[in-house]
Design a protein around this motif. Structure first.
Motif, PDB file in Angstrom:
ATOM      1  N   THR A 178      33.767 -85.572   7.352  1.00 10.35           N
ATOM      2  CA  THR A 178      35.067 -85.598   8.038  1.00 10.35           C
ATOM      3  C   THR A 178      35.631 -84.191   8.232  1.00 10.35           C
ATOM      4  OG1 THR A 178      36.157 -85.972   5.893  1.00 10.35           O
ATOM      5  CG2 THR A 178      35.633 -87.914   7.229  1.00 10.35           C
ATOM      6  N   HIS A 179      35.283 -83.262   7.328  1.00 10.86           N
ATOM      7  CA  HIS A 179      35.814 -81.898   7.431  1.00 10.86           C
ATOM      8  C   HIS A 179      35.169 -81.151   8.605  1.00 10.86           C
ATOM      9  CE1 HIS A 179      37.710 -82.649   3.602  1.00 10.86           C
ATOM     10  NE2 HIS A 179      36.540 -82.947   3.072  1.00 10.86           N
ATOM     11  N   HIS A 234      33.744 -82.563  11.125  1.00 11.50           N
ATOM     12  CA  HIS A 234      34.200 -83.312  12.294  1.00 11.50           C
ATOM     13  C   HIS A 234      35.561 -82.791  12.763  1.00 11.50           C
ATOM     14  CE1 HIS A 234      34.864 -86.757  14.891  1.00 11.50           C
ATOM     15  NE2 HIS A 234      35.901 -87.148  14.191  1.00 11.50           N
ATOM     16  N   ARG A 235      36.465 -82.562  11.818  1.00 14.83           N
ATOM     17  CA  ARG A 235      37.808 -82.079  12.135  1.00 14.83           C
ATOM     18  C   ARG A 235      37.765 -80.669  12.712  1.00 14.83           C
ATOM     19  NH1 ARG A 235      40.430 -79.073   8.625  1.00 14.83           N
ATOM     20  NH2 ARG A 235      39.310 -79.974   6.847  1.00 14.83           N
ATOM     21  N   LEU A 236      36.974 -79.784  12.111  1.00  8.58           N
ATOM     22  CA  LEU A 236      36.925 -78.405  12.580  1.00  8.58           C
ATOM     23  C   LEU A 236      36.260 -78.300  13.950  1.00  8.58           C
ATOM     24  CD1 LEU A 236      36.077 -76.375   9.347  1.00  8.58           C
ATOM     25  CD2 LEU A 236      38.293 -76.949  10.328  1.00  8.58           C
ATOM     26  N   TYR A 254      36.399 -80.399  16.310  1.00  7.69           N
ATOM     27  CA  TYR A 254      37.415 -80.782  17.293  1.00  7.69           C
ATOM     28  C   TYR A 254      38.466 -79.672  17.439  1.00  7.69           C
ATOM     29  CZ  TYR A 254      41.204 -83.178  19.642  1.00  7.69           C
ATOM     30  OH  TYR A 254      42.205 -83.510  20.530  1.00  7.69           O
ATOM     31  N   ARG A 255      38.905 -79.150  16.324  1.00  8.89           N
ATOM     32  CA  ARG A 255      39.938 -78.114  16.323  1.00  8.89           C
ATOM     33  C   ARG A 255      39.472 -76.871  17.091  1.00  8.89           C
ATOM     34  NH1 ARG A 255      42.466 -76.818  10.520  1.00  8.89           N
ATOM     35  NH2 ARG A 255      43.699 -78.696  10.924  1.00  8.89           N
ATOM     36  N   GLY A 288      35.444 -85.040  19.303  1.00 10.32           N
ATOM     37  CA  GLY A 288      36.055 -85.599  18.110  1.00 10.32           C
ATOM     38  C   GLY A 288      36.140 -87.106  18.079  1.00 10.32           C
ATOM     39  N   THR A 298      29.967 -85.902  17.184  1.00  6.62           N
ATOM     40  CA  THR A 298      30.152 -84.512  16.771  1.00  6.62           C
ATOM     41  C   THR A 298      28.823 -83.888  16.350  1.00  6.62           C
ATOM     42  OG1 THR A 298      32.445 -84.866  16.073  1.00  6.62           O
ATOM     43  CG2 THR A 298      31.298 -82.990  15.110  1.00  6.62           C
ATOM     44  N   GLY A 342      36.230 -74.014   6.131  1.00 13.90           N
ATOM     45  CA  GLY A 342      37.320 -74.977   6.161  1.00 13.90           C
ATOM     46  C   GLY A 342      38.148 -74.943   4.893  1.00 13.90           C
ATOM     47  N   ALA A 344      42.976 -79.011   6.288  1.00 14.98           N
ATOM     48  CA  ALA A 344      43.491 -80.100   7.116  1.00 14.98           C
ATOM     49  C   ALA A 344      45.009 -80.030   7.255  1.00 14.98           C
ATOM     50  CB  ALA A 344      43.072 -81.444   6.528  1.00 14.98           C
ATOM     51  N   ARG A 345      45.678 -79.649   6.170  1.00 13.64           N
ATOM     52  CA  ARG A 345      47.149 -79.646   6.183  1.00 13.64           C
ATOM     53  C   ARG A 345      47.691 -78.242   5.924  1.00 13.64           C
ATOM     54  NH1 ARG A 345      48.600 -85.132   2.678  1.00 13.64           N
ATOM     55  NH2 ARG A 345      47.436 -86.592   4.005  1.00 13.64           N
TER      56      ARG A 345
END
Length: 215
Positions: free
Chosen positions: A140-141, A143-145, A147-148, A154, A160, A184, A190-191
């Motif tokens: 998930t990490h 995947h998030r980066l 997209y970012r 994403g 991904t 990351g 993430a936050r």
């Protein structure tokens, strides 16, 4: 700038920041890595590394682990979360490895993914980190980066993974997925993340996200 050019620039940054990357999960062989990755689902690597020494003291080989009760395994791994499901999977996959594979972890995608508690991502980690087979484990990490940074749509981890494999050379995959994880944690959480202050997001982040942050 094309997406390929962006990927190349991001790769250079990651290489500069992390020329060498250790494997985050402590292990001694493919079997202990497999179990550690299974335990890491919805759990931090730090917590897994705190728990596994006690688990290895109980059993460090598949034939030893299959002889343990689920209750004894569960009592040790409880801090990792999902302990009923994970203890059952560890005991059963240990039995399968002992009875069907001579106590060894198979270097085979289909065989790994067929084991209890082992999905594609876990199999990819074992194939890449234990056997050196080119793979790009996407959690998930990552995947998030992706997209970012505008490298993937994403939609899901599978798409991904396909996108990243197209953008980066195969010989870089095994190291690169670890570099992204370490980046990351250190720079791109993430936050509470300020994209404009990030070594990658500030220059190569998705424009819509950067614009939303400024507004």
């Amino acid at each position: 700038m094309t997406k390929q050019e962006k990927a190349h620039a991001i790769h250079r940054i990651l290489e500069d920041l992390y020329p060498t990357v250790p494997i985050p999960l402590d292990h001694t062989d493919p079997y202990t890595l497999l179990v550690a990755v299974l335990l890491s689902a919805q759990c931090t690597d730090v917590r897994v590394n705190q728990v596994t020494p006690q688990l290895w003291a109980l059993a460090q080989r598949p034939e030893e682990m299959m002889a343990q009760s689920e209750e004894d395994i569960r009592a040790i791994i409880r801090p990792c979360g999902l302990s009923p499901r994970k203890s059952k999977a560890i005991k059963e996959l240990s039995r399968i490895l002992t009875e069907d594979y001579g106590g060894e972890v198979p270097q085979d995608w289909a065989a790994l993914e067929a084991l209890p508690g082992v999905g594609h991502k876990t199999a990819a980690v074992v194939m890449s980190q234990a056997f050196g087979v080119p793979a790009f484990p996407v959690d998930t990490h990552i995947h998030r980066l992706a997209y970012r940074w505008g490298l993937s749509s994403g939609k899901n981890v599978a798409s991904t993974e396909r996108d990243l494999k197209r953008l980066f050379p195969e010989e870089s995959w095994n190291k690169l997925h670890l570099q992204i994880i370490f980046f990351g944690r250190e720079y791109c959480p993430a936050r509470g993340h300020r994209m404009r202050d990030c070594p990658i997001c500030g220059t190569y982040g998705r424009k819509a996200l950067l614009k939303a942050e400024r507004e």
